[in-house]
Scaffold this motif. Sequence first.
Motif, mmCIF file in Angstrom:
data_model
loop_
_atom_site.group_PDB
_atom_site.id
_atom_site.type_symbol
_atom_site.label_atom_id
_atom_site.label_comp_id
_atom_site.label_asym_id
_atom_site.label_seq_id
_atom_site.Cartn_x
_atom_site.Cartn_y
_atom_site.Cartn_z
ATOM 1 N N LEU A 1 3.972 9.885 -9.550
ATOM 2 C CA LEU A 1 3.417 10.411 -10.607
ATOM 3 C C LEU A 1 2.683 11.408 -10.852
ATOM 4 C CD1 LEU A 1 2.626 9.080 -13.565
ATOM 5 C CD2 LEU A 1 0.696 7.761 -12.385
ATOM 6 N N GLY A 2 2.033 11.576 -9.759
ATOM 7 C CA GLY A 2 1.278 13.252 -9.746
ATOM 8 C C GLY A 2 2.134 14.299 -9.924
ATOM 9 N N VAL A 3 3.662 14.237 -9.169
ATOM 10 C CA VAL A 3 4.655 15.163 -9.221
ATOM 11 C C VAL A 3 5.108 15.338 -10.498
ATOM 12 C CG1 VAL A 3 6.761 15.756 -8.578
ATOM 13 C CG2 VAL A 3 4.914 15.066 -6.807
ATOM 14 N N VAL A 4 5.406 14.131 -11.320
ATOM 15 C CA VAL A 4 5.903 14.173 -12.634
ATOM 16 C C VAL A 4 4.886 14.819 -13.516
ATOM 17 C CG1 VAL A 4 6.937 12.708 -14.453
ATOM 18 C CG2 VAL A 4 7.641 12.348 -12.033
ATOM 19 N N ARG A 5 3.838 14.381 -13.356
ATOM 20 C CA ARG A 5 2.751 14.727 -14.626
ATOM 21 C C ARG A 5 2.562 16.294 -14.340
ATOM 22 N NH1 ARG A 5 -3.189 12.112 -15.125
ATOM 23 N NH2 ARG A 5 -3.589 13.202 -16.935
ATOM 24 N N HIS A 6 2.524 16.738 -13.099
ATOM 25 C CA HIS A 6 2.188 18.138 -12.735
ATOM 26 C C HIS A 6 3.566 18.717 -13.391
ATOM 27 C CE1 HIS A 6 0.852 22.077 -11.075
ATOM 28 N NE2 HIS A 6 2.232 22.093 -10.604
ATOM 29 N N ALA A 7 4.648 18.354 -13.166
ATOM 30 C CA ALA A 7 5.956 18.983 -13.710
ATOM 31 C C ALA A 7 6.049 19.202 -15.285
ATOM 32 C CB ALA A 7 7.120 18.400 -13.208
ATOM 33 N N SER A 8 5.415 18.295 -15.773
ATOM 34 C CA SER A 8 5.332 17.863 -17.327
ATOM 35 C C SER A 8 4.467 19.181 -17.939
ATOM 36 C CB SER A 8 5.039 16.649 -17.835
ATOM 37 O OG SER A 8 4.058 16.223 -17.555
ATOM 38 N N THR A 9 3.570 19.595 -17.340
ATOM 39 C CA THR A 9 2.512 20.461 -18.050
ATOM 40 C C THR A 9 2.853 21.739 -17.925
ATOM 41 O OG1 THR A 9 1.184 20.587 -15.584
ATOM 42 C CG2 THR A 9 0.783 18.976 -17.328
ATOM 43 N N VAL B 1 0.747 -1.175 0.014
ATOM 44 C CA VAL B 1 -0.022 0.004 0.071
ATOM 45 C C VAL B 1 0.863 1.220 0.044
ATOM 46 C CG1 VAL B 1 -1.690 1.225 1.454
ATOM 47 C CG2 VAL B 1 -2.110 -1.179 0.979
ATOM 48 N N VAL B 2 1.940 1.203 0.767
ATOM 49 C CA VAL B 2 2.773 2.514 0.788
ATOM 50 C C VAL B 2 3.564 2.592 -0.422
ATOM 51 C CG1 VAL B 2 5.093 3.264 1.852
ATOM 52 C CG2 VAL B 2 3.165 2.335 3.451
ATOM 53 N N ALA B 3 3.865 1.521 -1.039
ATOM 54 C CA ALA B 3 4.545 1.655 -2.385
ATOM 55 C C ALA B 3 3.738 2.250 -3.588
ATOM 56 C CB ALA B 3 5.007 0.078 -2.863
ATOM 57 N N LEU B 4 2.345 1.652 -3.326
ATOM 58 C CA LEU B 4 1.454 2.187 -4.207
ATOM 59 C C LEU B 4 1.151 3.853 -4.225
ATOM 60 C CD1 LEU B 4 -1.047 -0.899 -4.488
ATOM 61 C CD2 LEU B 4 0.653 -0.080 -6.462
ATOM 62 N N VAL B 5 0.916 4.292 -3.111
ATOM 63 C CA VAL B 5 0.686 5.660 -2.583
ATOM 64 C C VAL B 5 1.991 6.457 -3.184
ATOM 65 C CG1 VAL B 5 -0.016 7.083 -0.709
ATOM 66 C CG2 VAL B 5 -1.031 5.114 -0.872
ATOM 67 N N GLY B 6 2.965 5.910 -2.632
ATOM 68 C CA GLY B 6 4.329 6.450 -3.191
ATOM 69 C C GLY B 6 4.398 6.842 -4.563
ATOM 70 N N ALA B 7 4.094 5.804 -5.512
ATOM 71 C CA ALA B 7 3.979 5.764 -6.838
ATOM 72 C C ALA B 7 3.273 6.632 -7.266
ATOM 73 C CB ALA B 7 3.883 4.302 -7.427
ATOM 74 N N ALA B 8 1.842 6.761 -6.750
ATOM 75 C CA ALA B 8 0.846 7.539 -7.161
ATOM 76 C C ALA B 8 1.363 9.235 -6.964
ATOM 77 C CB ALA B 8 -0.315 7.284 -6.471
ATOM 78 N N PHE B 9 1.994 9.199 -5.762
ATOM 79 C CA PHE B 9 2.402 10.688 -5.316
ATOM 80 C C PHE B 9 3.575 11.254 -6.503
ATOM 81 C CE2 PHE B 9 5.710 13.285 -3.292
ATOM 82 C CZ PHE B 9 4.767 14.559 -2.946
#
Length: 78
Positions: free
Chosen positions: A70-78, A60-68
Motif C-alpha cells: 500500500l505504501g509503494v502504491v500510494r507513493h507511486a500514485s503521487t 502479521v507477515v501478511a499485514l506488514v506486506g499489505a502495508a508495504f
Amino acid sequence: MWVRERDAVDYALVGAVTLLLYLRLPFRPAIRDRLRWIVDSVATWIEESPEAVVATFVVVVALVGAAFVLGVVRHAST
C-alpha cells in the motif's frame, strides 16, 4: 556490511544512553522479573499451541506486506 558514519554514531549514542539508563534505573529487579515472566508466557504459548503461533506469524507477515505494498502504491500514485 556497509554502515554510514552517522548511523554508527547514532547506534553508539543509543547504546550509551541505554546502558546509563539501565545502570541508573531503580527498579531493575522488578523489570527483569517482568521480562522473564513475559518470556516464560510466550514460551508456554509456543509449546502449548505451535499452530496458533504459526497462524499469528502468517497474519502479521501478511499485514506488514499489505502495508508495504500500500505504501509503494500510494507513493507511486503521487
